[in-house]
Enzyme design. Structure first.
Site, mmCIF file in Angstrom:
data_model
loop_
_atom_site.group_PDB
_atom_site.id
_atom_site.type_symbol
_atom_site.label_atom_id
_atom_site.label_comp_id
_atom_site.label_asym_id
_atom_site.label_seq_id
_atom_site.Cartn_x
_atom_site.Cartn_y
_atom_site.Cartn_z
ATOM 1 N N HIS A 122 -55.052 12.996 1.216
ATOM 2 C CA HIS A 122 -54.727 11.690 1.432
ATOM 3 C C HIS A 122 -55.703 10.836 1.834
ATOM 4 O O HIS A 122 -55.911 9.669 1.389
ATOM 5 C CB HIS A 122 -53.541 11.473 2.419
ATOM 6 C CG HIS A 122 -52.267 11.954 1.474
ATOM 7 N ND1 HIS A 122 -52.013 13.445 1.392
ATOM 8 C CD2 HIS A 122 -50.970 11.515 1.635
ATOM 9 C CE1 HIS A 122 -50.656 13.521 0.926
ATOM 10 N NE2 HIS A 122 -50.121 12.349 0.855
ATOM 11 N N ASP A 152 -7.047 -6.934 -4.564
ATOM 12 C CA ASP A 152 -6.681 -5.788 -5.504
ATOM 13 C C ASP A 152 -7.101 -6.426 -6.960
ATOM 14 O O ASP A 152 -7.161 -5.713 -7.868
ATOM 15 C CB ASP A 152 -5.276 -5.120 -5.235
ATOM 16 C CG ASP A 152 -5.270 -3.865 -4.301
ATOM 17 O OD1 ASP A 152 -6.288 -3.569 -3.975
ATOM 18 O OD2 ASP A 152 -4.103 -3.700 -4.044
ATOM 19 N N GLU A 191 -9.657 1.411 5.044
ATOM 20 C CA GLU A 191 -9.943 0.847 3.742
ATOM 21 C C GLU A 191 -9.844 -0.526 3.655
ATOM 22 O O GLU A 191 -10.717 -1.392 3.162
ATOM 23 C CB GLU A 191 -9.301 1.442 2.533
ATOM 24 C CG GLU A 191 -9.433 0.960 0.988
ATOM 25 C CD GLU A 191 -8.647 1.546 0.037
ATOM 26 O OE1 GLU A 191 -9.047 1.388 -1.236
ATOM 27 O OE2 GLU A 191 -7.437 2.073 0.421
ATOM 28 N N GLN A 209 0.599 -1.196 -0.084
ATOM 29 C CA GLN A 209 -0.085 -0.111 0.060
ATOM 30 C C GLN A 209 0.811 1.398 -0.037
ATOM 31 O O GLN A 209 0.572 2.224 -0.640
ATOM 32 C CB GLN A 209 -1.023 0.095 1.264
ATOM 33 C CG GLN A 209 -2.037 -0.941 1.184
ATOM 34 C CD GLN A 209 -2.982 -0.805 -0.146
ATOM 35 O OE1 GLN A 209 -3.575 0.100 -0.141
ATOM 36 N NE2 GLN A 209 -2.869 -1.753 -0.836
ATOM 37 N N HIS A 257 1.649 2.713 -3.415
ATOM 38 C CA HIS A 257 0.569 3.327 -4.121
ATOM 39 C C HIS A 257 1.092 4.991 -4.451
ATOM 40 O O HIS A 257 0.623 5.318 -5.818
ATOM 41 C CB HIS A 257 -0.714 3.378 -3.514
ATOM 42 C CG HIS A 257 -1.551 2.023 -4.265
ATOM 43 N ND1 HIS A 257 -2.275 2.220 -5.097
ATOM 44 C CD2 HIS A 257 -1.774 1.063 -3.418
ATOM 45 C CE1 HIS A 257 -2.895 1.132 -5.518
ATOM 46 N NE2 HIS A 257 -2.770 0.310 -4.187
#
Length: 431
Positions: free
Chosen positions: A416, A357, A323, A256, A259
């Protein structure tokens, strides 16, 4: 990297777990300016921003069939086979999410059910900057196809030579996406929001991106365009006990960290030796990475924590709402019920986050920046709308009519009430 933080007090978690923020106070103003220009100038503005941000002068924004055909030849057979297997697994997982309509008779003569309908026009944003995410094409285009979306528009930034990464084009072609445009960043989101001479306006926008893209997606919602979720910079939180493999933990954290410089990794261990060995492994493995400079910057905004127990580590994780959450602990399934906030969870030493992923089948478009507290990741449901249907027979309206009349009158909504009263009266009079 920072020192080990041992047993941090709960009142320090908020400061300790702060995410890196882009140092730009006027982020929204910048994106709003891009939106205004794209709305007013269309393709001209898109080409201008491509030259400014991507350093490429484009004549045509659309990818031609010839470019797609050429890209197919450029992709190796090995990668094609890998993409095919990933596609198969992703299809299986998302196809299984189809729901059958179930009719419920809530009262005798009153039948209710839900129907699913595809969102007609969807826009897929595929990052292509430092890492061309062709895997995201699969994650978004496959459920869109299963859902039956009539029009799928894909935007991705061009390379310096004005082309799109061949793997992105190949994956898009494999998933039946033919409307592909060489536009990236906030300007791509603006184009999908308003439509331009080349790019159609869509009903919902999907896909991850940097903080500009995330801000642009949130701004799009102000113009009646829906988004999947606020998916921003990637993040992972790894929880490890004495049974964890430090080599694996380090690799997962670095997967990660590479990234982008705005990504974040959090490591929480219940065993000090595992924590120290993981840090040592990170120092060793990062030197072997082609993207090591990016990873090193990310590690500077990351945290390495020693917790008293797996339960406390999960409590910290639920506060952070990652995440990705990896449970590198003994009997990890025993702890799943305790997890309340996470985009996607990975259990055990042999379940790397990288599997999600790419090829395990689950979707990798997930909520970041704490949004796992109130958003789900992308699924088949993300591409459909649910509408309720009801049918009431004569017997049914007689059964619930009085209830509706009483409630409508109590709210002062006599029209109504009258809509029911007239029907009851007609039945009573045999009309």
């Amino acid at each position: 990297m920072k020192n080990i933080l041992k047993y941090p007090a709960k009142n320090t978690w908020e400061i300790l777990l702060q995410r890196p923020v882009l140092e730009k106070a006027n982020l929204r103003n910048t994106v709003q300016e891009i939106f205004s220009e794209v709305r007013n100038a269309g393709d001209f503005a898109l080409k201008k921003y491509s030259e400014k941000f991507d350093q490429v002068n484009l004549k045509n924004l659309a990818v031609s069939p010839e470019e797609i055909e050429f890209a197919t030849k450029e992709v190796s057979d090995e990668l094609k086979n890998a993409i095919a297997q990933a596609k198969e697994n992703i299809f299986k997982f998302h196809f299984a999410q189809k729901e059958k309509s179930v009719e419920i008779e809530t009262t005798e003569g009153v039948v209710c059910w839900r129907e699913s309908r595809p969102i007609e026009k969807v826009g897929l944003y595929i990052p292509g900057g430092t890492a061309p995410l062709f895997s995201t094409v699969l994650m978004l285009a496959i459920p869109a196809q299963i859902a039956g979306c009539k029009e799928i528009i894909l935007c991705t930034p061009p390379q310096k030579n004005g082309t799109i990464n061949p793997a992105i084009l190949y994956a898009a072609s494999l998933c039946g996406v033919s409307k592909i445009f060489k536009v990236g960043g906030a300007q791509a989101i603006a184009a999908l929001t308003f439509g331009t001479e080349s790019i159609p306006k869509v009903d919902k926008i999907f896909g991850p991106g940097n903080q500009y893209v995330t801000q642009a997606k949130q701004l799009a919602t102000e113009y009646n365009v829906a988004i999947d979720l606020p998916a921003g910079p990637s993040e992972v939180l790894v929880i490890a006990d004495e049974s964890a493999n430090p080599t694996f933990c380090a690799a997962d954290l670095l997967s990660q960290a590479e990234h982008g410089t705005d990504s974040q990794v959090i490591f929480i261990a219940t065993d000090e030796q595992i924590l120290e060995e993981t840090l040592a492994e990170i120092e060793k493995q990062v030197l072997e990475l082609p993207r090591r400079e990016i990873a090193k910057i990310t590690l500077n905004s990351s945290q390495f924590i020693l917790a008293k127990s797996v339960e406390q580590a999960i409590e910290i994780s639920n506060f952070y709402a990652p995440e990705h959450l990896i449970l590198a602990v003994d009997n990890p399934r025993n702890y799943v019920c305790k997890i309340t906030n996470a985009g996607s969870v990975f259990l055990g030493n042999y379940t790397p986050e990288a599997a999600g992923d790419y090829a395990s089948g689950t979707n990798h478009t997930l909520p970041t920046n704490g949004f796992a507290k109130n958003y789900s990741g992308v699924s088949l449901d993300s591409f459909v709308k649910k509408m309720t249907v009801q049918e009431i027979s004569k017997k049914g309206i007689l059964k619930i009519g009085k209830t509706i009349e009483v409630m409508a009158e109590a709210e002062g909504l006599f029209a109504h009430k009258n809509a029911v009263s007239l029907r009851l009266k007609s039945l009573q009079n045999g009309i």
